[in-house]
Every structure is written in C-alpha cells, then in structure tokens.
Design a protein around this motif. Sequence first.
Motif, mmCIF file in Angstrom:
data_model
loop_
_atom_site.group_PDB
_atom_site.id
_atom_site.type_symbol
_atom_site.label_atom_id
_atom_site.label_comp_id
_atom_site.label_asym_id
_atom_site.label_seq_id
_atom_site.Cartn_x
_atom_site.Cartn_y
_atom_site.Cartn_z
ATOM 1 N N PRO A 161 35.373 6.369 34.862
ATOM 2 C CA PRO A 161 36.359 5.770 33.868
ATOM 3 C C PRO A 161 36.595 6.797 32.813
ATOM 4 O O PRO A 161 36.098 7.719 32.673
ATOM 5 N N GLY B 161 36.789 8.494 29.614
ATOM 6 C CA GLY B 161 35.992 8.922 28.603
ATOM 7 C C GLY B 161 34.605 9.346 29.139
ATOM 8 O O GLY B 161 33.535 9.586 28.608
ATOM 9 N N ALA B 162 34.566 9.529 30.650
ATOM 10 C CA ALA B 162 33.270 9.718 31.340
ATOM 11 C C ALA B 162 33.147 11.131 31.056
ATOM 12 O O ALA B 162 31.827 11.551 31.453
ATOM 13 N N GLY B 163 33.994 11.785 30.848
ATOM 14 C CA GLY B 163 33.763 13.364 30.340
ATOM 15 C C GLY B 163 34.432 14.380 31.578
ATOM 16 O O GLY B 163 33.929 15.597 31.753
ATOM 17 N N THR C 64 37.476 15.456 32.306
ATOM 18 C CA THR C 64 38.353 16.385 32.066
ATOM 19 C C THR C 64 37.711 17.426 30.912
ATOM 20 O O THR C 64 37.871 18.762 31.337
ATOM 21 N N GLU D 268 43.759 15.005 37.526
ATOM 22 C CA GLU D 268 44.347 13.749 37.983
ATOM 23 C C GLU D 268 45.634 13.832 38.407
ATOM 24 O O GLU D 268 46.978 13.554 37.892
HETATM 25 P P1 ATP Z 1 40.106 10.252 31.022
HETATM 26 O O1 ATP Z 1 39.765 9.486 32.277
HETATM 27 O O2 ATP Z 1 40.396 9.256 30.117
HETATM 28 O O3 ATP Z 1 40.950 11.263 31.049
HETATM 29 P P2 ATP Z 1 37.703 11.942 30.772
HETATM 30 O O4 ATP Z 1 36.538 11.089 31.632
HETATM 31 O O5 ATP Z 1 38.436 12.893 31.346
HETATM 32 O O6 ATP Z 1 38.393 10.632 30.250
HETATM 33 P P3 ATP Z 1 37.076 13.006 28.592
HETATM 34 O O7 ATP Z 1 38.373 13.438 28.087
HETATM 35 O O8 ATP Z 1 36.281 14.503 29.078
HETATM 36 O O9 ATP Z 1 36.801 12.020 29.469
HETATM 37 O O10 ATP Z 1 36.445 12.736 27.285
HETATM 38 C C1 ATP Z 1 34.797 12.432 27.100
HETATM 39 C C2 ATP Z 1 34.646 12.148 25.695
HETATM 40 O O11 ATP Z 1 34.943 13.172 24.931
HETATM 41 C C3 ATP Z 1 35.372 11.118 25.081
HETATM 42 O O12 ATP Z 1 34.513 10.128 24.178
HETATM 43 C C4 ATP Z 1 36.569 11.665 24.318
HETATM 44 O O13 ATP Z 1 37.046 10.703 23.380
HETATM 45 C C5 ATP Z 1 35.793 12.820 23.836
HETATM 46 N N1 ATP Z 1 36.685 14.017 23.516
HETATM 47 C C6 ATP Z 1 37.210 14.647 24.576
HETATM 48 N N2 ATP Z 1 38.040 15.697 23.892
HETATM 49 C C7 ATP Z 1 37.626 15.707 22.523
HETATM 50 C C8 ATP Z 1 38.043 16.361 21.547
HETATM 51 N N3 ATP Z 1 38.848 17.588 21.625
HETATM 52 N N4 ATP Z 1 37.489 16.216 20.428
HETATM 53 C C9 ATP Z 1 36.733 15.034 20.280
HETATM 54 N N5 ATP Z 1 36.251 14.228 21.154
HETATM 55 C C10 ATP Z 1 36.865 14.640 22.450
#
Ligand code: ATP
Length: 311
Positions: free
Chosen positions: A39, A41-43, A45, A157
Amino acid sequence: MSSPIAEIRDLTKDYGTVQALRGVSLSIESGGIVGILGPNGAGKTTLVETIEGLRTPSQGRVSVLGIDPSREPRRLAERLGVQLQATELPPDLTVLETLRLFRAFYEKSLPANEVLAAIDLTEKSNARNRTLSGGQKQRLAIGLALVTDPELIILDEPTTGLDPAARRDLHKIIRSLKERGRTVLLTTHYIEEAEILCDRVVVMREGKVVADGSPFELLQRAQGGSTVWIRVDKELDPVGLFRAGAQPTGREDDYYRFTTEDPAAFVVALGRTLQEGNLTLLDLRMKRPTLEDVYLELVGTRSEDGDGEGS
Ligand code: ATP
C-alpha cells in the motif's frame, strides 16, 4: 550457482522520525520479473531508490551487480536501467532525439533503432513527445532505461494511470525483457498485474517485507475456504459432504452453497453422494481465494490507489 544480481541485508532508512524501511533483506537472482507490492507508504519507492543509489541507507548493506550503489552510483548507472515514477520528457523533442540525448550520457549504449523496436515505438520515432499518449510516453520512459542494455531494469509503478490496453502493451514489453535474459524489478499497486506478470512477488507493509514468493506460493498461504455451489436434479442429502469437512452456508436460487478448506476432498465426497442418492449434477461452481484475498490478509487494507481499473 550464480551470485545474486542484487543483495540487500537488514536495510533501514529513516527520514527524520519516519522509518520508511525497517530491516529489509532481499536477494534477487538474475533473470525474471520481481514485483514489489504494497500500500501507499509501505516503502517501495524508498527501497528501489536505495537500490538505484538515489538514497543512502541509514543502516544495512546493499550490493547491486557487485557495486555499492551509495558509493559508486556512476559506475552502477552504466549497468542499471532506471525508470522513475514520473519521468519528465522534453516536450518538443522527438522520440528519436530524446533517445539520442540519453544515449549521449553513457559510454556504452544500444543503437536507437534497437531501443525503439524493444519498446514498440519505431513508428513514432519522429513524433514530438508532447503528442504521445500516456502509454507511449511510458514506453519511451522505459526505453530511456534500456539505452545502456542493462542487466537489471528497475521500473517504479510503470503502469499506474494507464488504461487496460496500454497496460497490456507494457506487460508485453516487460515480458520481452525477461525473454532476453534481463532481470526486471518493478513496483506496482495492481495485484492482478503482479499475478500475471511477476515470477516473484515481494509484499511490503510499513517498511518491512511481509511475504515473498511466486504468485502460486502466495496463493497457497490463503486462509479461509473455497466456496462451492452445486445444483442437482433432486433433493440432496449433504451428510457425506459434512463428513468431508464442508460447511453449509445456505442456498442461492437452485444452488446449495458450501465452504470447504479442502476442495479435493469435497469433490470426492460429492461424487459418492451423487452416486448413493442417484442424483445428477447439473452445475458446479467454485471460488477459491485469490491473490487479492491473500494480499488483503497480509496488508490489512486495500491500497489507496485502488487495485485495478479506474484508478
Ligand atoms: P507509494 O505507493 O505511495 O509510492 P511507497 O510504498 O513507495 O508509497 P515510500 O514513498 O517509500 O512508500 O514512502 C515510505 C514512507 O517514507 C512514507 O511514510 C513516506 O511519507 C516517507 N517518505 C518518503 N520519502 C520521504 C522524504 N523524502 N522525506 C520524508 N519522508 C519521506
């Protein structure tokens, strides 16, 4: 056995007080398509950007093609293909000019016509980027990741926002990369995409890997039974089915409905019941747990961006 193309050990990444990755370990072998699902924010990216050398780990170890991405990003860039989540294409350049521009960044690169063929854009080579459809833009973004003919290709994505036909075209291109022996690592929100495209699915939740396996292996983890509907020509005595562990869950139109944890035992018991009661089976339908059911059990929520069409 060959060494893994990427090795990640106990990786953590903090952004201030946010723990984006909390101890991720993954070993990615050469060849095939690995999907990272989870989902918002899972991490996902953060993980792929750390593999690409765009983010520095807080703790842990990352090795990609034998290179530490945070120490030698330039050397890695020559061997890694990266398509970022939102690639901005220069609007007034043509497709061919864009590829040539990107080729100039690297010491070694494929001829532009080979890349165009790989992304099925040969006919659009003289079209300006601003005139391309969403699917064509995304194909070009993947083409830019292919100019160095990399062994590992990372796509963040790649199909988000595309209509089903454009998504299918992109799947074909991604599969052809695998057929050419490349390794593809992609993030996705689409469960059915992971199911039909990926050889291995890594499910992430709150900065951790919560499941890792082939779609088939993940399906075997499904809790909850299969639902079976049967229609017969006379009144059914279900006692033999109960003995085989089936639970009655009522009737629907002319159908008897059961749930069972063991569909094979159910079918065997049904055969016997039909024979003993001299009944004819008119119809049988079965719904087994899907990868989406398994995913929702694992992450406890549906991803905000949806799980299929229309998002
Ligand atoms: P999405 O599906 O929305 O792309 P994701 O699984 O890729 O989400 P990430 O973008 O890796 O998730 O984010 C993981 C967590 O780290 C989230 O809580 C996000 O808000 C936080 N986060 C990501 N990049 C940064 C940043 N540059 N500064 C602060 N927090 C960040």
